[in-house]
Design a protein around this motif. Structure first.
Motif, PDB file in Angstrom:
ATOM      1  N   VAL A 135       1.378  17.789  16.000  1.00  0.00           N
ATOM      2  CA  VAL A 135       2.761  17.637  15.568  1.00  0.00           C
ATOM      3  C   VAL A 135       2.768  16.758  14.324  1.00  0.00           C
ATOM      4  CG1 VAL A 135       5.069  16.827  16.213  1.00  0.00           C
ATOM      5  CG2 VAL A 135       3.550  17.746  17.977  1.00  0.00           C
ATOM      6  N   ALA A 136       3.423  17.218  13.266  1.00  0.00           N
ATOM      7  CA  ALA A 136       3.530  16.401  12.053  1.00  0.00           C
ATOM      8  C   ALA A 136       4.973  15.947  11.903  1.00  0.00           C
ATOM      9  CB  ALA A 136       3.113  17.198  10.825  1.00  0.00           C
ATOM     10  N   LEU A 137       5.137  14.666  11.566  1.00  0.00           N
ATOM     11  CA  LEU A 137       6.458  14.149  11.225  1.00  0.00           C
ATOM     12  C   LEU A 137       6.524  14.101   9.702  1.00  0.00           C
ATOM     13  CD1 LEU A 137       9.159  12.833  12.086  1.00  0.00           C
ATOM     14  CD2 LEU A 137       7.987  10.631  12.004  1.00  0.00           C
ATOM     15  N   LEU A 138       7.508  14.773   9.126  1.00  0.00           N
ATOM     16  CA  LEU A 138       7.588  14.876   7.668  1.00  0.00           C
ATOM     17  C   LEU A 138       8.873  14.247   7.160  1.00  0.00           C
ATOM     18  CD1 LEU A 138       6.375  18.537   7.718  1.00  0.00           C
ATOM     19  CD2 LEU A 138       5.233  16.770   6.392  1.00  0.00           C
ATOM     20  N   HIS A 139       8.788  13.669   5.975  1.00  0.00           N
ATOM     21  CA  HIS A 139      10.007  13.150   5.343  1.00  0.00           C
ATOM     22  C   HIS A 139      10.075  13.662   3.919  1.00  0.00           C
ATOM     23  CE1 HIS A 139      13.442  10.451   4.776  1.00  0.00           C
ATOM     24  NE2 HIS A 139      13.005  10.429   3.522  1.00  0.00           N
ATOM     25  N   LEU A 140      11.227  14.231   3.565  1.00  0.00           N
ATOM     26  CA  LEU A 140      11.386  14.870   2.260  1.00  0.00           C
ATOM     27  C   LEU A 140      12.872  15.000   1.970  1.00  0.00           C
ATOM     28  CD1 LEU A 140      10.081  16.626  -0.035  1.00  0.00           C
ATOM     29  CD2 LEU A 140      10.357  18.563   1.487  1.00  0.00           C
ATOM     30  N   ASN A 141      13.290  14.681   0.767  1.00  0.00           N
ATOM     31  CA  ASN A 141      14.700  14.821   0.371  1.00  0.00           C
ATOM     32  C   ASN A 141      15.653  14.225   1.434  1.00  0.00           C
ATOM     33  OD1 ASN A 141      13.506  16.375  -1.567  1.00  0.00           O
ATOM     34  ND2 ASN A 141      14.275  18.333  -0.839  1.00  0.00           N
ATOM     35  N   SER A 142      15.431  13.012   1.834  1.00  0.00           N
ATOM     36  CA  SER A 142      16.236  12.318   2.853  1.00  0.00           C
ATOM     37  C   SER A 142      16.324  13.047   4.176  1.00  0.00           C
ATOM     38  CB  SER A 142      17.679  12.058   2.406  1.00  0.00           C
ATOM     39  OG  SER A 142      17.828  12.104   1.058  1.00  0.00           O
TER      40      SER A 142
ATOM     41  N   MET B 104       0.814  -1.203   0.000  1.00  0.00           N
ATOM     42  CA  MET B 104       0.000   0.000   0.000  1.00  0.00           C
ATOM     43  C   MET B 104       0.848   1.254   0.000  1.00  0.00           C
ATOM     44  SD  MET B 104      -3.387  -0.250   2.152  1.00  0.00           S
ATOM     45  CE  MET B 104      -4.721  -1.216   1.489  1.00  0.00           C
ATOM     46  N   ILE B 105       2.129   1.091   0.365  1.00  0.00           N
ATOM     47  CA  ILE B 105       2.964   2.281   0.421  1.00  0.00           C
ATOM     48  C   ILE B 105       3.823   2.345  -0.833  1.00  0.00           C
ATOM     49  CG2 ILE B 105       4.836   3.380   1.691  1.00  0.00           C
ATOM     50  CD1 ILE B 105       3.385   2.930   4.117  1.00  0.00           C
ATOM     51  N   GLU B 106       3.609   3.365  -1.628  1.00  0.00           N
ATOM     52  CA  GLU B 106       4.260   3.429  -2.927  1.00  0.00           C
ATOM     53  C   GLU B 106       5.291   4.535  -3.043  1.00  0.00           C
ATOM     54  OE1 GLU B 106       0.976   3.617  -5.564  1.00  0.00           O
ATOM     55  OE2 GLU B 106       0.434   1.529  -5.177  1.00  0.00           O
ATOM     56  N   SER B 107       4.971   5.709  -2.495  1.00  0.00           N
ATOM     57  CA  SER B 107       5.897   6.809  -2.742  1.00  0.00           C
ATOM     58  C   SER B 107       7.190   6.598  -1.944  1.00  0.00           C
ATOM     59  CB  SER B 107       5.265   8.155  -2.406  1.00  0.00           C
ATOM     60  OG  SER B 107       5.642   8.560  -1.117  1.00  0.00           O
ATOM     61  N   VAL B 108       8.276   7.066  -2.510  1.00  0.00           N
ATOM     62  CA  VAL B 108       9.594   6.879  -1.892  1.00  0.00           C
ATOM     63  C   VAL B 108       9.646   7.539  -0.516  1.00  0.00           C
ATOM     64  CG1 VAL B 108      12.047   7.400  -2.130  1.00  0.00           C
ATOM     65  CG2 VAL B 108      10.694   6.792  -4.148  1.00  0.00           C
ATOM     66  N   ASN B 109       9.120   8.749  -0.433  1.00  0.00           N
ATOM     67  CA  ASN B 109       9.149   9.461   0.844  1.00  0.00           C
ATOM     68  C   ASN B 109       8.304   8.754   1.902  1.00  0.00           C
ATOM     69  OD1 ASN B 109      10.898  11.572   0.190  1.00  0.00           O
ATOM     70  ND2 ASN B 109       9.256  12.787  -0.730  1.00  0.00           N
ATOM     71  N   ALA B 110       7.118   8.274   1.515  1.00  0.00           N
ATOM     72  CA  ALA B 110       6.244   7.593   2.477  1.00  0.00           C
ATOM     73  C   ALA B 110       6.879   6.279   2.935  1.00  0.00           C
ATOM     74  CB  ALA B 110       4.871   7.336   1.860  1.00  0.00           C
ATOM     75  N   LYS B 111       7.540   5.597   1.999  1.00  0.00           N
ATOM     76  CA  LYS B 111       8.210   4.337   2.342  1.00  0.00           C
ATOM     77  C   LYS B 111       9.333   4.625   3.348  1.00  0.00           C
ATOM     78  CE  LYS B 111       9.527  -0.040   1.339  1.00  0.00           C
ATOM     79  NZ  LYS B 111      10.455  -0.202   2.454  1.00  0.00           N
ATOM     80  N   ALA B 112      10.102   5.678   3.097  1.00  0.00           N
ATOM     81  CA  ALA B 112      11.203   6.029   4.000  1.00  0.00           C
ATOM     82  C   ALA B 112      10.661   6.372   5.385  1.00  0.00           C
ATOM     83  CB  ALA B 112      11.990   7.199   3.436  1.00  0.00           C
TER      84      ALA B 112
ATOM     85  N   PRO C  90      -4.342  12.794  10.116  1.00  0.00           N
ATOM     86  CA  PRO C  90      -3.908  13.092   8.752  1.00  0.00           C
ATOM     87  C   PRO C  90      -4.825  14.150   8.148  1.00  0.00           C
ATOM     88  CG  PRO C  90      -4.988  10.950   8.853  1.00  0.00           C
ATOM     89  CD  PRO C  90      -4.858  11.424  10.257  1.00  0.00           C
ATOM     90  N   SER C  91      -4.296  14.975   7.251  1.00  0.00           N
ATOM     91  CA  SER C  91      -5.146  16.009   6.666  1.00  0.00           C
ATOM     92  C   SER C  91      -5.891  15.402   5.483  1.00  0.00           C
ATOM     93  CB  SER C  91      -4.309  17.197   6.229  1.00  0.00           C
ATOM     94  OG  SER C  91      -3.928  17.040   4.882  1.00  0.00           O
ATOM     95  N   ARG C  92      -6.942  16.107   5.068  1.00  0.00           N
ATOM     96  CA  ARG C  92      -7.753  15.539   3.981  1.00  0.00           C
ATOM     97  C   ARG C  92      -6.987  15.497   2.683  1.00  0.00           C
ATOM     98  NH1 ARG C  92     -10.425  21.366   3.914  1.00  0.00           N
ATOM     99  NH2 ARG C  92      -8.319  21.839   3.363  1.00  0.00           N
ATOM    100  N   SER C  93      -5.932  16.287   2.524  1.00  0.00           N
ATOM    101  CA  SER C  93      -5.198  16.176   1.260  1.00  0.00           C
ATOM    102  C   SER C  93      -4.126  15.099   1.337  1.00  0.00           C
ATOM    103  CB  SER C  93      -4.583  17.524   0.879  1.00  0.00           C
ATOM    104  OG  SER C  93      -3.911  18.081   1.945  1.00  0.00           O
ATOM    105  N   ASP C  94      -4.092  14.385   2.469  1.00  0.00           N
ATOM    106  CA  ASP C  94      -3.100  13.332   2.620  1.00  0.00           C
ATOM    107  C   ASP C  94      -3.498  12.061   1.878  1.00  0.00           C
ATOM    108  OD1 ASP C  94      -0.783  14.040   3.992  1.00  0.00           O
ATOM    109  OD2 ASP C  94      -1.836  14.150   5.896  1.00  0.00           O
ATOM    110  N   SER C  95      -2.490  11.270   1.579  1.00  0.00           N
ATOM    111  CA  SER C  95      -2.690  10.002   0.895  1.00  0.00           C
ATOM    112  C   SER C  95      -3.001   8.912   1.917  1.00  0.00           C
ATOM    113  CB  SER C  95      -1.394   9.648   0.180  1.00  0.00           C
ATOM    114  OG  SER C  95      -0.375   9.563   1.153  1.00  0.00           O
ATOM    115  N   ILE C  96      -3.355   7.735   1.421  1.00  0.00           N
ATOM    116  CA  ILE C  96      -3.566   6.585   2.303  1.00  0.00           C
ATOM    117  C   ILE C  96      -2.295   6.293   3.091  1.00  0.00           C
ATOM    118  CG2 ILE C  96      -3.051   5.012   0.372  1.00  0.00           C
ATOM    119  CD1 ILE C  96      -4.862   2.985   1.869  1.00  0.00           C
ATOM    120  N   GLU C  97      -1.147   6.534   2.449  1.00  0.00           N
ATOM    121  CA  GLU C  97       0.130   6.291   3.126  1.00  0.00           C
ATOM    122  C   GLU C  97       0.247   7.153   4.375  1.00  0.00           C
ATOM    123  OE1 GLU C  97       1.983   7.545  -0.359  1.00  0.00           O
ATOM    124  OE2 GLU C  97       2.351   5.530  -1.133  1.00  0.00           O
TER     125      GLU C  97
END
Lengths: 293, 313
Positions: A122-129, A1-9, A273-280
């Motif tokens: 509090v949001a935990l974000l992952h982007l560009n490593s 279910m997790i596809e995007s690289v950032n979400a996987k990380a 999660p916000s409404r613009s968020d993905s299932i991930e």
């Protein structure tokens, strides 16, 4: 279910942290198929036991949407069921539903049994490593100094649990100069001094800092800001809700950041999660919530 | 004219304007600044501007020689006093010798004070505000964010002027009816939260005709404003949601921090211009990349050509 690289990380990052399994997660009827599918995935992973909060119709709809047999706490409507669940300690965490966040918070903040501390998101974000926390994108419109202290403390607590050692907190502002014309900058200067005095434990805190000085080592070097936080912040604190929410949404929509979002400070954590968020993001938010509960 | 969708298209368009109706002239007070001269030289080589460099002549001369500034693309007017240089730049803009102004090595306040001096005739009745225009790989159009540089926070008097300044920039970029989102943390109008009330009332007024040639809505959260995939999830309809060309922020922190996030973390190209006077004022910051400096000059050139009547309404 997790596809995007950032979400996987982000999922990999969260998966190695210690957590309790089978936490009882209160569920407000999710109208979004993503939410139902994320719940299904979390049940399968044995992270959660879903507890549906709502009336009979909600329960039928939920079981139709998710195909999951959930325990339920029944009342006339979802928010009443939520009150019962929290007052009687029947759930250990909560997932936001379709109801506007405004109504949800209005209900929760009325309840002394929930409101045991200052509530912040509090949001935990992952982007560009890069993995970092951002607060507050959902609760306090324009924090006073006292409220900002609590927002910082909540974020630091989350930072410690997820292994940011030490937490490096940047108080975001438009400019670094401290002047009496800019109240937010004054607050930040006071918080920075509190941090020097050790009032936030081993966490390092700096502010006011522009975003480039907080996260870009190049910018910090160029502007000659000497601080262990500058260029290396892993906790970003927004000066107001417009910034917190706008920055959070800009990062997930236009920068493709992966996120896990949670409300802390109450008797139980809330996956938000916000409404613009993905299932991930729903899955990662539930996972982060189970780590914090 | 088709709408411009990226800052590279803005740059190409600035070049086409120069080819079609001559290079625009930029008056630069206190031009004795290596960074400013460097950016101007690039734009001059691209072919869309000529510079009128105002300031200490020998200093400017040695800077232009250092960067090989093409000799037929600039002139120098000797003036050592920065206030006098700012005033002169405004006079050149007023009498049509220059079509835009670029800030040199002087305080922004000194320059803007000159721009607002009544006798130079550059005032339009609107306040001056900053418009950032971003080219973001994940967005199929240019995004304007205002005001992230000058105003502490718009109120009911200044908000319509900030909107009109940004709308004019987007008209120049070929977007005939730009969509304007008034940013808030939520889409809900919460009667207890004054800012959401103000935005709601302003949006309704705009719909009734207070703002022309633009479609305005708010309050809108950032994702509701710009992100098309979200529109299917919103429980309301809005002609702006998911399609905003311009985001009007409520605080100078929001503009500053969101713009920085987009260029640091979303690979956005960025241009900025000060609007609200008869001619645009370009400014670049030392920390801008060479490319973003070029984009800022190209944007100001296109806005100037529109204000000047060279490109159509």
């Amino acid at each position: 279910m997790i596809e995007s690289v950032n979400a996987k990380a982000l999922n990999d990052f969260l998966s190695i942290l210690p957590k309790r399994n089978h936490i009882r997660l209160g569920i407000l009827l999710p109208s979004l198929p993503d939410a139902a599918n994320a719940i299904k995935a979390a049940v399968k992973q044995e992270w959660i036991v879903p507890v549906l909060l709502g009336n009979k119709k909600d329960q039928e709809l939920f079981s139709y949407l998710s195909g999951v047999d959930a325990e339920s706490i029944t009342a006339e409507n979802a928010l009443q069921a939520l009150e019962i669940a929290i007052n009687e300690e029947k759930i250990q965490a909560l997932l936001r539903g379709e109801a506007g966040v405004h109504n949800l918070f209005a209900t929760l903040l009325r309840m002394p049994s929930f409101r045991i501390g200052w509530i912040s998101q509090v949001a935990l974000l992952h982007l560009n490593s890069r993995t970092f926390l951002l607060s507050d994108a959902a609760v306090t419109l324009l924090p006073t100094l006292e409220q900002k202290v609590k927002i910082v403390e909540n974020a630091i607590r989350v930072a410690r649990v997820i292994g940011f050692d030490p937490p490096k907190v940047a108080l975001l502002a438009a400019v670094e100069t401290i002047s009496t014309d800019i109240p937010v900058g004054m607050h930040d200067a006071i918080l920075a001094k509190m941090s020097e005095r050790g009032q936030f434990g081993n966490a390092l805190l700096e502010g006011p800092l522009a975003l480039d000085l907080a996260i870009s080592e190049d910018a910090a070097k160029k502007k000659k800001v000497k601080s262990p936080v500058a260029g290396n912040a892993n906790v970003l604190i927004a000066p107001n809700l417009e910034v917190g929410n706008g920055l959070y949404k800009a990062l997930i929509t236009l920068a493709g950041a992966a996120s896990a979002s949670v409300v802390v400070g109450g008797s139980i954590p809330i996956a938000l999660p916000s409404r613009s968020d993905s299932i991930e993001a729903f899955i990662n938010s539930i996972l982060l919530t189970s780590i914090l509960s | 004219m088709p709408p411009l969708r990226t800052l590279d298209e803005v740059r190409s368009f600035a070049i086409r304007i120069a080819e079609h109706s001559g290079r625009l002239k930029v008056a630069v007070p206190a031009a004795n600044d290596d960074d400013v001269i460097g950016a101007l030289k690039e734009a001059a080589i691209e072919g869309f501007i000529e510079a009128i460099l105002i300031g200490p002549k020998s200093d400017i001369q040695s800077l232009t020689e250092q960067v090989d500034f093409p000799k037929d693309r600039y002139e120098i007017i000797h003036e050592t006093d920065v206030k006098a240089a700012a005033n002169l730049a405004c006079k050149l803009a007023q009498n049509g010798t220059a079509q835009l102004i670029m800030k040199g090595n002087l305080p922004t306040g000194t320059l803007l004070k000159a721009v607002l001096t009544k006798e130079y005739g550059l005032r339009t009745g609107r306040i001056l505000s900053h418009v950032a225009v971003l080219s973001i790989p994940r967005l199929p159009r240019l995004l304007g964010i205002t005001d992230g540089g000058m105003l502490p926070a718009p109120d009911e008097i200044t908000r319509p002027q900030v909107v009109e300044n940004a709308v004019q920039v987007f008209h120049a970029l070929g977007i005939q009816k730009p969509k304007v989102a008034l940013l808030s943390a939520t889409d809900d109008v919460v009667p207890g939260v004054p800012v959401t009330r103000d935005l709601a009332a302003f949006a309704k007024g705009a719909e009734r005709g207070a703002i022309k040639n633009a479609i305005v809505d708010g309050p809108l959260a950032f994702d509701s404003a710009v992100w098309a995939p979200i529109t299917g999830r919103l429980l309301f309809r809005s002609p702006v949601a998911g399609a905003a060309d311009i985001v009007v922020v409520g605080s100078f922190e929001a503009g500053n921090i969101i713009v920085k996030a987009l260029y640091l973390l979303a690979d956005a190209g960025m241009a900025g211009v000060i609007c609200g006077a008869k001619v645009p004022v370009a400014l670049v910051s030392r920390s801008d990349t060479a490319q973003n400096k070029m984009y800022s000059l190209a944007l100001a050139t296109v806005v100037a050509a529109y204000a000047d009547g060279r490109i159509g309404a």
